[in-house]
Design a protein around this motif. Structure first.
Motif, PDB file in Angstrom:
ATOM      1  N   GLU A 161       0.826  -1.206   0.000  1.00 13.18           N
ATOM      2  CA  GLU A 161       0.000   0.000   0.000  1.00 13.18           C
ATOM      3  C   GLU A 161       0.858   1.253   0.000  1.00 13.18           C
ATOM      4  N   ALA A 162       0.372   2.281  -0.708  1.00 13.20           N
ATOM      5  CA  ALA A 162       1.015   3.592  -0.705  1.00 13.20           C
ATOM      6  C   ALA A 162      -0.073   4.645  -0.546  1.00 13.20           C
ATOM      7  N   ALA A 163       0.209   5.684   0.264  1.00 16.31           N
ATOM      8  CA  ALA A 163      -0.792   6.700   0.576  1.00 16.31           C
ATOM      9  C   ALA A 163      -0.711   7.923  -0.333  1.00 16.31           C
ATOM     10  N   ASP A 164       0.340   8.023  -1.139  1.00 16.28           N
ATOM     11  CA  ASP A 164       0.457   9.144  -2.075  1.00 16.28           C
ATOM     12  C   ASP A 164       1.349   8.732  -3.250  1.00 16.28           C
ATOM     13  N   GLY A 165       1.414   9.597  -4.255  1.00 13.79           N
ATOM     14  CA  GLY A 165       2.156   9.273  -5.462  1.00 13.79           C
ATOM     15  C   GLY A 165       3.641   9.080  -5.259  1.00 13.79           C
ATOM     16  N   GLU A 166       4.243   9.899  -4.426  1.00 16.96           N
ATOM     17  CA  GLU A 166       5.685   9.780  -4.201  1.00 16.96           C
ATOM     18  C   GLU A 166       6.027   8.452  -3.539  1.00 16.96           C
ATOM     19  N   GLU A 167       5.222   8.054  -2.550  1.00 12.69           N
ATOM     20  CA  GLU A 167       5.443   6.764  -1.883  1.00 12.69           C
ATOM     21  C   GLU A 167       5.257   5.625  -2.874  1.00 12.69           C
ATOM     22  N   ALA A 168       4.293   5.765  -3.785  1.00 16.91           N
ATOM     23  CA  ALA A 168       4.042   4.732  -4.791  1.00 16.91           C
ATOM     24  C   ALA A 168       5.251   4.542  -5.705  1.00 16.91           C
ATOM     25  N   ILE A 169       5.821   5.642  -6.168  1.00 17.49           N
ATOM     26  CA  ILE A 169       6.998   5.574  -7.032  1.00 17.49           C
ATOM     27  C   ILE A 169       8.161   4.902  -6.304  1.00 17.49           C
ATOM     28  N   ASP A 170       8.388   5.295  -5.066  1.00 16.22           N
ATOM     29  CA  ASP A 170       9.481   4.705  -4.280  1.00 16.22           C
ATOM     30  C   ASP A 170       9.291   3.196  -4.127  1.00 16.22           C
ATOM     31  N   LEU A 171       8.074   2.782  -3.777  1.00 11.40           N
ATOM     32  CA  LEU A 171       7.788   1.357  -3.570  1.00 11.40           C
ATOM     33  C   LEU A 171       7.927   0.575  -4.863  1.00 11.40           C
ATOM     34  N   PHE A 172       7.406   1.148  -5.953  1.00 13.26           N
ATOM     35  CA  PHE A 172       7.427   0.445  -7.232  1.00 13.26           C
ATOM     36  C   PHE A 172       8.858   0.130  -7.675  1.00 13.26           C
ATOM     37  N   PHE A 173       9.738   1.095  -7.595  1.00 12.53           N
ATOM     38  CA  PHE A 173      11.104   0.874  -8.062  1.00 12.53           C
ATOM     39  C   PHE A 173      11.967   0.146  -7.025  1.00 12.53           C
ATOM     40  N   GLU A 174      11.514   0.156  -5.782  1.00 14.40           N
ATOM     41  CA  GLU A 174      12.240  -0.579  -4.742  1.00 14.40           C
ATOM     42  C   GLU A 174      11.925  -2.077  -4.815  1.00 14.40           C
ATOM     43  N   GLU A 175      10.656  -2.416  -5.057  1.00 14.34           N
ATOM     44  CA  GLU A 175      10.235  -3.816  -5.058  1.00 14.34           C
ATOM     45  C   GLU A 175      10.614  -4.556  -6.340  1.00 14.34           C
ATOM     46  N   LYS A 176      10.432  -3.929  -7.479  1.00 17.27           N
ATOM     47  CA  LYS A 176      10.834  -4.439  -8.798  1.00 17.27           C
ATOM     48  C   LYS A 176      10.012  -5.631  -9.321  1.00 17.27           C
ATOM     49  N   ASP A 177       9.236  -6.303  -8.473  1.00 22.06           N
ATOM     50  CA  ASP A 177       8.481  -7.469  -8.937  1.00 22.06           C
ATOM     51  C   ASP A 177       6.970  -7.289  -8.755  1.00 22.06           C
ATOM     52  N   ILE A 178       6.497  -6.064  -8.794  1.00 22.72           N
ATOM     53  CA  ILE A 178       5.061  -5.789  -8.674  1.00 22.72           C
ATOM     54  C   ILE A 178       4.370  -6.190  -9.974  1.00 22.72           C
ATOM     55  N   SER A 179       3.299  -6.972  -9.861  1.00 19.01           N
ATOM     56  CA  SER A 179       2.610  -7.498 -11.041  1.00 19.01           C
ATOM     57  C   SER A 179       1.539  -6.570 -11.579  1.00 19.01           C
ATOM     58  N   LEU A 180       0.976  -5.693 -10.708  1.00 21.52           N
ATOM     59  CA  LEU A 180      -0.122  -4.816 -11.137  1.00 21.52           C
ATOM     60  C   LEU A 180      -0.259  -3.663 -10.154  1.00 21.52           C
ATOM     61  N   LEU A 181      -0.672  -2.485 -10.667  1.00 19.37           N
ATOM     62  CA  LEU A 181      -0.951  -1.314  -9.832  1.00 19.37           C
ATOM     63  C   LEU A 181      -2.426  -0.978  -9.882  1.00 19.37           C
TER      64      LEU A 181
END
Length: 225
Positions: free
Chosen positions: A32-52
Motif C-alpha cells: 500500500e502507498a498513501a500518495d504518489g511519491e510513496e508509490a513511485i518509491d515502492l514500485f522501483f524498490e520492489e521491482k516485482d510488482i505485477s499490477l498497480l
C-alpha cells in the motif's frame, strides 16, 4: 509458487484497506502507498510488482504523474481509480498508458475480477490450485476434491472453504469472514456463518475438524500435520 504482488495507491486509508482485504482473500500479496511519491518509491524498490491499482486524485503527486513516470520504465498493468467519470478523464488515462479505468464507487469483487482478468490478458497467472491436508481446490474450475474425490458445495460454501484455506492458521472473526466472503455491503446476522460452517464441516466429514472454533471470536482453519 509465490503470490503475485499488487500495489494499491490511494490517499484514503479506508479505501486501501477495503481493496487490500479483498485482494488478500484471493491470495494476492498487497503493498500500500498513501500518495504518489510513496508509490513511485515502492514500485522501483520492489521491482516485482505485477499490477498497480492507482487513484487519480492524491497529494504530493497525482495518479497521472505516477502513471507517466512508471510508463517510462515499465509496461506493468495499471488500473486507474477515480471519483470522476468524465469521458475526457478516461481518454487521458488510456493516452497515458492505463489498462483499465474504474469510477468510484465500485464493487470490490468486480475490481478483483478486473485484476484477475487483466493479469490473465497480460500472461501473468495466479496460482490456480491450492492443496492442504487432503483438500484440493481448483480455483479456475471452482471445484473441490477431498482425498481425490469430488465434493459438491454451494457457491457460498466453496467461497468460505477457499477463504479458510487461504488464511489457514489465522484466527478469523465472524465480522472479518462476513466482510470478505459475504461482501462489505452485507448486513446479515453473523449466525449465517455458523450455519454455513456447520454444513461445510458435515460435507468435509473428518476434514471438517480442520475448521476449529475460536470461542468468543470466530474460526480458524488449522489442518493436521
Amino acid at each position: 509458487m509465490e503470490k503475485l504482488k499488487v500495489l494499491v495507491v490511494d490517499d484514503e486509508e479506508r479505501m486501501r484497506k477495503l481493496i487490500s482485504d479483498f485482494l488478500k482473500a484471493k491470495d494476492f500479496e498487497v503493498l500500500e502507498a498513501a500518495d504518489g511519491e510513496e508509490a513511485i518509491d515502492l514500485f522501483f524498490e520492489e521491482k516485482d510488482i505485477s499490477l498497480l491499482i492507482l487513484d487519480v486524485m492524491m497529494p504530493k503527486m497525482d495518479g497521472w504523474a505516477v502513471l507517466k513516470s512508471i510508463r517510462e520504465h515499465s509496461r506493468v498493468p495499471v488500473i486507474m481509480l477515480t471519483a470522476r467519470s468524465e469521458e475526457t478523464d478516461e481518454l487521458r488515462g488510456f493516452e497515458y498508458g492505463a489498462d483499465e479505468y474504474i469510477s468510484k464507487p465500485f464493487s470490490p469483487k468486480i475490481l478483483v475480477a478486473r485484476v484477475e482478468a487483466l493479469l490473465r490478458r497480460s500472461g501473468i497467472q495466479q496460482e490456480e490450485t491450492v492443496s492442504v491436508g487432503g483438500i484440493e481446490i481448483d480455483k479456475s474450475a471452482h471445484s473441490v476434491r477431498v482425498d481425490g474425490k469430488e465434493l459438491e458445495l454451494s457457491f457460498k460454501e466453496y467461497e468460505l472453504l477457499l477463504y479458510f484455506v487461504e488464511n489457514r492458521g489465522i484466527a478469523l472473526s465472524r465480522e472479518k469472514i462476513l466482510n470478505n466472503v459475504w461482501n462489505y455491503d452485507y448486513f446479515g446476522d453473523a449466525r449465517t456463518i455458523d450455519t454455513h460452517v456447520k454444513k461445510l464441516r458435515a460435507k468435509l466429514k473428518s476434514k471438517g475438524e480442520y475448521i476449529r472454533t475460536v470461542w468468543g471470536m470466530g474460526y480458524k482453519f488449522d489442518p493436521e500435520d
